[in-house]
Write a protein that holds these residues in place. Structure first.
Motif, PDB file in Angstrom:
ATOM      1  N   VAL A 191       1.666  -5.183  -1.328  1.00 36.56           N
ATOM      2  CA  VAL A 191       0.589  -4.641  -2.159  1.00 36.56           C
ATOM      3  C   VAL A 191       0.037  -5.748  -3.059  1.00 36.56           C
ATOM      4  CG1 VAL A 191       0.123  -3.070  -4.092  1.00 36.56           C
ATOM      5  CG2 VAL A 191       1.351  -2.243  -2.081  1.00 36.56           C
ATOM      6  N   GLU A 192       0.916  -6.575  -3.599  1.00 33.72           N
ATOM      7  CA  GLU A 192       0.476  -7.669  -4.472  1.00 33.72           C
ATOM      8  C   GLU A 192      -0.454  -8.633  -3.728  1.00 33.72           C
ATOM      9  OE1 GLU A 192       3.783  -6.728  -4.156  1.00 33.72           O
ATOM     10  OE2 GLU A 192       3.766  -5.579  -6.015  1.00 33.72           O
ATOM     11  N   GLU A 193      -0.101  -8.964  -2.489  1.00 30.11           N
ATOM     12  CA  GLU A 193      -0.942  -9.857  -1.690  1.00 30.11           C
ATOM     13  C   GLU A 193      -2.305  -9.227  -1.414  1.00 30.11           C
ATOM     14  OE1 GLU A 193       2.144 -12.375   1.063  1.00 30.11           O
ATOM     15  OE2 GLU A 193       2.065 -10.207   1.385  1.00 30.11           O
ATOM     16  N   LEU A 194      -2.317  -7.918  -1.174  1.00 29.81           N
ATOM     17  CA  LEU A 194      -3.579  -7.228  -0.887  1.00 29.81           C
ATOM     18  C   LEU A 194      -4.471  -7.143  -2.120  1.00 29.81           C
ATOM     19  CD1 LEU A 194      -2.193  -4.339   1.345  1.00 29.81           C
ATOM     20  CD2 LEU A 194      -3.433  -6.389   2.089  1.00 29.81           C
ATOM     21  N   VAL A 195      -3.868  -6.875  -3.271  1.00 33.79           N
ATOM     22  CA  VAL A 195      -4.641  -6.702  -4.502  1.00 33.79           C
ATOM     23  C   VAL A 195      -5.071  -8.041  -5.086  1.00 33.79           C
ATOM     24  CG1 VAL A 195      -4.547  -5.844  -6.883  1.00 33.79           C
ATOM     25  CG2 VAL A 195      -3.577  -4.481  -5.028  1.00 33.79           C
ATOM     26  N   ASN A 196      -4.190  -9.030  -5.053  1.00 34.56           N
ATOM     27  CA  ASN A 196      -4.449 -10.293  -5.756  1.00 34.56           C
ATOM     28  C   ASN A 196      -4.807 -11.459  -4.855  1.00 34.56           C
ATOM     29  OD1 ASN A 196      -3.823  -9.068  -8.268  1.00 34.56           O
ATOM     30  ND2 ASN A 196      -1.642  -9.285  -7.778  1.00 34.56           N
ATOM     31  N   GLY A 197      -4.748 -11.275  -3.534  1.00 37.21           N
ATOM     32  CA  GLY A 197      -4.974 -12.384  -2.612  1.00 37.21           C
ATOM     33  C   GLY A 197      -6.411 -12.800  -2.434  1.00 37.21           C
ATOM     34  N   GLY A 198      -7.350 -11.946  -2.828  1.00 34.50           N
ATOM     35  CA  GLY A 198      -8.760 -12.296  -2.742  1.00 34.50           C
ATOM     36  C   GLY A 198      -9.386 -12.175  -1.367  1.00 34.50           C
ATOM     37  N   GLU A 199      -8.633 -11.710  -0.368  1.00 31.81           N
ATOM     38  CA  GLU A 199      -9.183 -11.598   0.984  1.00 31.81           C
ATOM     39  C   GLU A 199      -9.205 -10.165   1.495  1.00 31.81           C
ATOM     40  OE1 GLU A 199      -6.536 -14.453   3.020  1.00 31.81           O
ATOM     41  OE2 GLU A 199      -8.396 -15.469   3.543  1.00 31.81           O
ATOM     42  N   SER A 200      -9.054  -9.178   0.635  1.00 34.82           N
ATOM     43  CA  SER A 200      -9.020  -7.783   1.072  1.00 34.82           C
ATOM     44  C   SER A 200     -10.379  -7.126   0.927  1.00 34.82           C
ATOM     45  CB  SER A 200      -8.004  -6.989   0.239  1.00 34.82           C
ATOM     46  OG  SER A 200      -6.706  -7.492   0.454  1.00 34.82           O
ATOM     47  N   SER A 201     -10.659  -6.185   1.828  1.00 33.35           N
ATOM     48  CA  SER A 201     -11.898  -5.401   1.718  1.00 33.35           C
ATOM     49  C   SER A 201     -11.868  -4.604   0.423  1.00 33.35           C
ATOM     50  CB  SER A 201     -12.032  -4.463   2.914  1.00 33.35           C
ATOM     51  OG  SER A 201     -11.078  -3.418   2.826  1.00 33.35           O
ATOM     52  N   VAL A 202     -13.024  -4.173  -0.019  1.00 35.49           N
ATOM     53  CA  VAL A 202     -13.123  -3.383  -1.242  1.00 35.49           C
ATOM     54  C   VAL A 202     -12.278  -2.115  -1.131  1.00 35.49           C
ATOM     55  CG1 VAL A 202     -14.708  -2.043  -2.689  1.00 35.49           C
ATOM     56  CG2 VAL A 202     -15.391  -4.300  -1.835  1.00 35.49           C
ATOM     57  N   MET A 203     -12.386  -1.400   0.000  1.00 38.22           N
ATOM     58  CA  MET A 203     -11.636  -0.158   0.177  1.00 38.22           C
ATOM     59  C   MET A 203     -10.132  -0.418   0.157  1.00 38.22           C
ATOM     60  SD  MET A 203     -11.865   2.774   3.147  1.00 38.22           S
ATOM     61  CE  MET A 203     -10.609   2.211   4.292  1.00 38.22           C
ATOM     62  N   LEU A 204      -9.678  -1.446   0.867  1.00 40.04           N
ATOM     63  CA  LEU A 204      -8.255  -1.757   0.923  1.00 40.04           C
ATOM     64  C   LEU A 204      -7.721  -2.156  -0.449  1.00 40.04           C
ATOM     65  CD1 LEU A 204      -5.685  -2.117   2.578  1.00 40.04           C
ATOM     66  CD2 LEU A 204      -6.465  -4.424   3.135  1.00 40.04           C
ATOM     67  N   ARG A 205      -8.444  -3.002  -1.153  1.00 35.20           N
ATOM     68  CA  ARG A 205      -8.018  -3.427  -2.486  1.00 35.20           C
ATOM     69  C   ARG A 205      -7.950  -2.233  -3.436  1.00 35.20           C
ATOM     70  NH1 ARG A 205     -11.015  -7.484  -2.728  1.00 35.20           N
ATOM     71  NH2 ARG A 205     -12.793  -6.565  -3.768  1.00 35.20           N
ATOM     72  N   GLU A 206      -8.930  -1.359  -3.347  1.00 34.51           N
ATOM     73  CA  GLU A 206      -8.943  -0.166  -4.206  1.00 34.51           C
ATOM     74  C   GLU A 206      -7.746   0.736  -3.895  1.00 34.51           C
ATOM     75  OE1 GLU A 206     -10.300   2.214  -7.250  1.00 34.51           O
ATOM     76  OE2 GLU A 206     -11.109   0.267  -6.678  1.00 34.51           O
ATOM     77  N   MET A 207      -7.473   0.949  -2.613  1.00 29.59           N
ATOM     78  CA  MET A 207      -6.346   1.814  -2.232  1.00 29.59           C
ATOM     79  C   MET A 207      -5.016   1.182  -2.632  1.00 29.59           C
ATOM     80  SD  MET A 207      -7.554   3.234   1.459  1.00 29.59           S
ATOM     81  CE  MET A 207      -6.076   4.216   1.656  1.00 29.59           C
TER      82      MET A 207
END
Length: 165
Positions: free
Chosen positions: A116-132
């Motif tokens: 989850v940390e990589e998805l939220v803070n990695g800077g390469e996630s889609s808006v929907m994925l980062r939000e979820m």
């Protein structure tokens, strides 16, 4: 060959989380999601239910066998004021603890299990994925109930309900 989906689309996405709490994510080679992490996803085909479609899409895109245990959410939008774009987002579990990833190379450039940390803070996630990923997902937002017959008059060949217990 591009399929004509009309002006009402129904897509599915799978939030597949393994025993280590990592999410199965993909990078598409095309569209607005090109080069960013997103969920395995695709369209519902004729003759299949939405939960069957997400299991198929996860397997086709990543090689991972999974099962649906609930509905996490629903995304809905309108594209260019004419196309109703809808997506059911399912919570899925891998069927086996150890599975090899295989990339659907026609559509994807990468597949990975990320925290989850990589998805939220990695800077390469889609808006929907980062939000979820930024919000704690409960394993089951809505539960799946099968084996219900709403009546022969409707002539359903498959019927499932997703509801809050």
């Amino acid at each position: 060959m591009k399929k004509d989906r009309g002006k009402v689309w129904l897509g599915v996405a799978g939030v597949v989380i393994n025993s280590e709490g990592k999410w199965l994510v993909v990078k598409k080679k095309y569209s607005g999601l090109k080069g960013v992490w997103s969920l395995p996803a695709g369209f519902v085909n004729d003759g299949e239910t939405a939960d069957e479609a997400v299991v198929r899409e996860v397997k086709e895109e990543t090689g991972i066998d999974c099962e649906v245990s609930g509905l996490v959410g629903f995304r809905s939008g309108v594209i260019r004021e004419e196309i109703s774009d809808n997506m059911a987002i399912f919570y899925c579990r891998p069927i086996y603890d150890i599975q090899s990833i295989s990339i659907q190379e026609r559509e994807l450039s990468e597949v990975a299990w990320l925290t989850v940390e990589e998805l939220v803070n990695g800077g390469e996630s889609s808006v929907m994925l980062r939000e979820m990923a930024s919000h704690e997902l409960k394993e089951h937002q809505l539960f799946k109930k099968e084996g219900i017959n709403p009546g022969e008059v409707f002539e359903y060949s498959a019927y499932k309900l997703f509801f809050n217990k």
